[in-house]
Design an enzyme around this catalytic site. Sequence first.
Site, PDB file in Angstrom:
ATOM      1  CB  CYS A   1     -16.576 -11.081 -25.355  1.00 39.08           C
ATOM      2  SG  CYS A   1     -17.519  -9.736 -24.609  1.00 39.08           S
TER       3      CYS A   1
ATOM      4  CG  HIS B   1     -17.674 -15.501 -24.309  1.00 42.93           C
ATOM      5  ND1 HIS B   1     -18.411 -16.207 -25.234  1.00 42.93           N
ATOM      6  CD2 HIS B   1     -18.196 -14.252 -24.305  1.00 42.93           C
ATOM      7  CE1 HIS B   1     -19.329 -15.416 -25.771  1.00 42.93           C
ATOM      8  NE2 HIS B   1     -19.232 -14.235 -25.221  1.00 42.93           N
TER       9      HIS B   1
END
Length: 490
Positions: free
Chosen positions: A54, A108
């Site tokens: 990610c 994120h």
Amino acid sequence: MSVEQPNILLLMTDQQRWDTLGCYGNNTVETVNLDALASEGTVFEHAYTPSPSCVPTRASLMTGMDPWHTGVLGMGGGQGPMETGFAHTLPGELARAGYHTQGVGKMHFYPQRALNGFHNTILDESGRIEDPNFVSDYKSWFDQHKTGAYDFVDHGIHWNSWMARPYHAPEFLHPTNWTVNESISFIKRRDPRKPFFLKTSFARPHSPYDAPPFYFDLYQNKEIPMPVVGSWASMHDQPVDAASPVAWRGIRKPEEIRRARAGYYGLIHHIDHQIGRLLDCLRREGVYHNTMIVFLSDHGDMLGDHHLWRKTYAYEGSSHIPMIIKMPAVFGKGKARISEPVTVQDVMPTILNTVGVDTPHSVDGKSMVPLIVGNGTDWRSYVHGEHNTCYSEEQEMQYVTDGSTKYIWFPRLDTEQLFDLNVDPGECHDLSNEPGAQLELQRWRDRLIAELVPRGAGLTDGKRLLSQAGKPFLVSPHYKARVSGESALQ
């Protein structure tokens, strides 16, 4: 800037394999809305992630830079989070050019409320709490609207588990629905004097594989392709590793694999339905035709292929991603399918090129507009990807591929693999030890060496790849420079 300037919708899923859309040949999962979008735009057949987990991929998406230059080479040893301090980001450049920029869903970032160029973000960060007292916007909303004494994780499945079950709460509470609801709210409440950039970032089909019951049951009752297992894959048949509820490798029972895949496919079907709602909103608002729409994922999911789960691997299930681009109407439809190898770093310059904003010198990617409009004669021959140590040192890897051939090097094992993807798309037969493949093996090894020489990081002496067994974790000097403020990385 005129309101006629194209709007931009960036649709991003989390951990979605390339081969899970009808437009990529999957006849099991139903993705009607994304397939319709593909029919109006361009499907990139060989899109790859620069680092299949990610944080590093999202850093490359935000900046257009390779992982070495973002300083984020993975999510394992020696790596930090996606800190702020980037001189140029995609939303930042668009904001400076007059766009109203909004991020919805999974970003994120670190700190988690960092904007990284957005005017505003509304967050679903799954279970991550990396800042003191951080509560995601989705979690707050869930708690306000839930219909009983339960939490959003009461299904009992870990965020990285291979386990699966139907969603435990009413469907309207699912994060996929919330992400689209918030995106629609932005479209309706945006500044009408400005073009918009909206990043709609889903937290699924990343595990937990918790599709709402309608979708979960649908795929439980369908024939689902089971994993491919290569002749070399016995190295991942590890009972001790497999015993974990968050196992990254090991043999699972067929019913467990089937349940995981049913949940995963159900999540994708659910996302597709919700994307349909968002696209209908654009049409009702009268902005669909003047909106550039980019769909992609950050990386894939092995789903049991070669006895592997999750991501970080160079194999197709983990590194090969879906990518669809629908250009604004003024550009026309463009090429229907493109076979040249592209990567996530190419998204930022493509968007900036499309809307007439200069691309910063820090960007490593290339605009895909020439490919889309049919003028892409000068294109790269292959793409390069990497991931540092994460689940195990033996899985640290470097790879190069053009979508037809793939070469993988494991620095801490100092072993390599070579696959002919045209005849072996599942990567079941490793050619690296076959006498007839040695010239091809050397050709691809030399390509990786050429990528690594400029780093001066001890991975190669210019002629050979050098084993990293027992050596410190690889850390890019650009990471320390950025977070310390020593260099703006212009």
